[in-house]
Design an enzyme around this catalytic site. Sequence first.
Site, PDB file in Angstrom:
ATOM      1  CG  HIS A  45      12.845  -6.585  -9.935  1.00  0.00           C
ATOM      2  ND1 HIS A  45      12.891  -5.748 -11.025  1.00  0.00           N
ATOM      3  CD2 HIS A  45      13.893  -7.444 -10.088  1.00  0.00           C
ATOM      4  CE1 HIS A  45      13.920  -6.058 -11.788  1.00  0.00           C
ATOM      5  NE2 HIS A  45      14.546  -7.106 -11.259  1.00  0.00           N
ATOM      6  CG  HIS A  48      11.326  -8.489 -13.921  1.00  0.00           C
ATOM      7  ND1 HIS A  48      11.726  -8.805 -12.648  1.00  0.00           N
ATOM      8  CD2 HIS A  48      12.273  -9.018 -14.743  1.00  0.00           C
ATOM      9  CE1 HIS A  48      12.855  -9.493 -12.693  1.00  0.00           C
ATOM     10  NE2 HIS A  48      13.215  -9.636 -13.950  1.00  0.00           N
ATOM     11  N   GLY A 158      15.111  -4.833 -20.987  1.00  0.00           N
ATOM     12  CA  GLY A 158      15.610  -3.736 -20.155  1.00  0.00           C
ATOM     13  C   GLY A 158      16.998  -3.287 -20.573  1.00  0.00           C
ATOM     14  NE  ARG A 198      22.608 -13.797 -10.954  1.00  0.00           N
ATOM     15  CZ  ARG A 198      22.377 -13.940 -12.271  1.00  0.00           C
ATOM     16  NH1 ARG A 198      22.134 -12.882 -13.018  1.00  0.00           N
ATOM     17  NH2 ARG A 198      22.395 -15.137 -12.826  1.00  0.00           N
TER      18      ARG A 198
HETATM   19  P1  AMP Z   1      15.837 -11.216 -15.914  1.00  0.00           P
HETATM   20  O1  AMP Z   1      14.659 -11.781 -15.224  1.00  0.00           O
HETATM   21  O2  AMP Z   1      16.889 -10.704 -14.996  1.00  0.00           O
HETATM   22  O3  AMP Z   1      16.360 -12.120 -16.989  1.00  0.00           O
HETATM   23  O4  AMP Z   1      15.337  -9.908 -16.679  1.00  0.00           O
HETATM   24  C1  AMP Z   1      14.268  -9.965 -17.577  1.00  0.00           C
HETATM   25  C2  AMP Z   1      14.152  -8.650 -18.293  1.00  0.00           C
HETATM   26  O5  AMP Z   1      13.948  -7.600 -17.343  1.00  0.00           O
HETATM   27  C3  AMP Z   1      15.424  -8.262 -19.069  1.00  0.00           C
HETATM   28  O6  AMP Z   1      15.051  -7.645 -20.291  1.00  0.00           O
HETATM   29  C4  AMP Z   1      16.103  -7.296 -18.140  1.00  0.00           C
HETATM   30  O7  AMP Z   1      16.966  -6.384 -18.783  1.00  0.00           O
HETATM   31  C5  AMP Z   1      14.905  -6.583 -17.548  1.00  0.00           C
HETATM   32  N1  AMP Z   1      15.262  -5.951 -16.274  1.00  0.00           N
HETATM   33  C6  AMP Z   1      15.850  -6.538 -15.203  1.00  0.00           C
HETATM   34  N2  AMP Z   1      16.084  -5.627 -14.242  1.00  0.00           N
HETATM   35  C7  AMP Z   1      15.636  -4.436 -14.722  1.00  0.00           C
HETATM   36  C8  AMP Z   1      15.593  -3.099 -14.216  1.00  0.00           C
HETATM   37  N3  AMP Z   1      16.077  -2.793 -13.011  1.00  0.00           N
HETATM   38  N4  AMP Z   1      15.067  -2.146 -15.004  1.00  0.00           N
HETATM   39  C9  AMP Z   1      14.582  -2.425 -16.236  1.00  0.00           C
HETATM   40  N5  AMP Z   1      14.589  -3.654 -16.767  1.00  0.00           N
HETATM   41  C10 AMP Z   1      15.113  -4.649 -16.032  1.00  0.00           C
END
Ligand code: AMP
Length: 292
Positions: A45, A48, A158, A198
């Site tokens: 999204h 990312h 993030g 999620r």
């Molecule tokens: P995930 O796919 O949820 O493991 O997230 C991958 C990376 O994207 C991690 O470093 C998260 O902290 C970052 N991330 C997820 N959601 C957001 C958001 N809304 N804003 C900024 N970074 C994000």
Amino acid sequence: MTAPKKRETKKTEILRTVRELRARVAAWRERGETIALIPTMGDLHDGHLSLVRRGKELCARTIVSVFVNPTQFGPNEDFEKYPRREAEDFEKLETIGADVMFAPSVAEMYPAGFDSKIIVGGVTSMLEGAIRPGHFEGVATVVAKLFGMASPDVACFGEKDYQQLKVIEKLVRDLDMPVRIIPCPIARDEDGLALSSRNRYLDERQRAIAGRLNRILAETARRIESEPNQVERILVSEKESILSAGFDSVDYLTLIDAETLAPVEKLQKSARLLVVARLGPTRLLDNMPVGL
Ligand code: AMP
């Protein structure tokens, strides 16, 4: 007539094996090109993509890993159900101009005989670490493996997963890993809800409630800043506000030291306010800085 939106033409490659990834990295290194890594679990999204943009600003090459890492899920968590949308992810990465989407299989990441894990101390014992035993071991281990495979100059994480960011910073510091960790701000929907893969689990009613979490968090931060000695009382009353807004439960609403993550009872220097609230089985995480 408006001009069509310009699409970056740089081709994105999908790589699935460590061997291929290492070969690509070696070729870039030979030419003196710097490398940014953005580890993700896919279903990309705008949050990312903001990390990918940051990586592109900082380095000549960007690698985005897309891997739903089984070792960071508990036995009763959503590993099976976690959204997997590889084709859409690839399209988004092509549009934004990432160089590589690294999408390995579980067997490629954890081949037969794999039997090691990384345990980061201190910042893993509380909050998510207490609620999800083993979660940060899974995260630290997969991130260390990705660093070993991609040898990036920088890696973007993030602030949305604030504790995870602090765990990775400590991992890199404690193990002298030659990579610079870049914290990136939280990307939000129009109503303030932090973007998250999620969020797909929410039905319409839950989605409307979810948008209130960030407003309550901002209100909590404002109250603490104006009454820095009343942290506990404010947290208790704002937990009630979260429940009254329609959330089913609150795992925690807490003010912590921004580095050690220890609870803060009186605001004396900048700290971080963290919340996890549940709507049905879905846990929504958010956080924000609190200053004096
Ligand atoms: P995930 O796919 O949820 O493991 O997230 C991958 C990376 O994207 C991690 O470093 C998260 O902290 C970052 N991330 C997820 N959601 C957001 C958001 N809304 N804003 C900024 N970074 C994000």
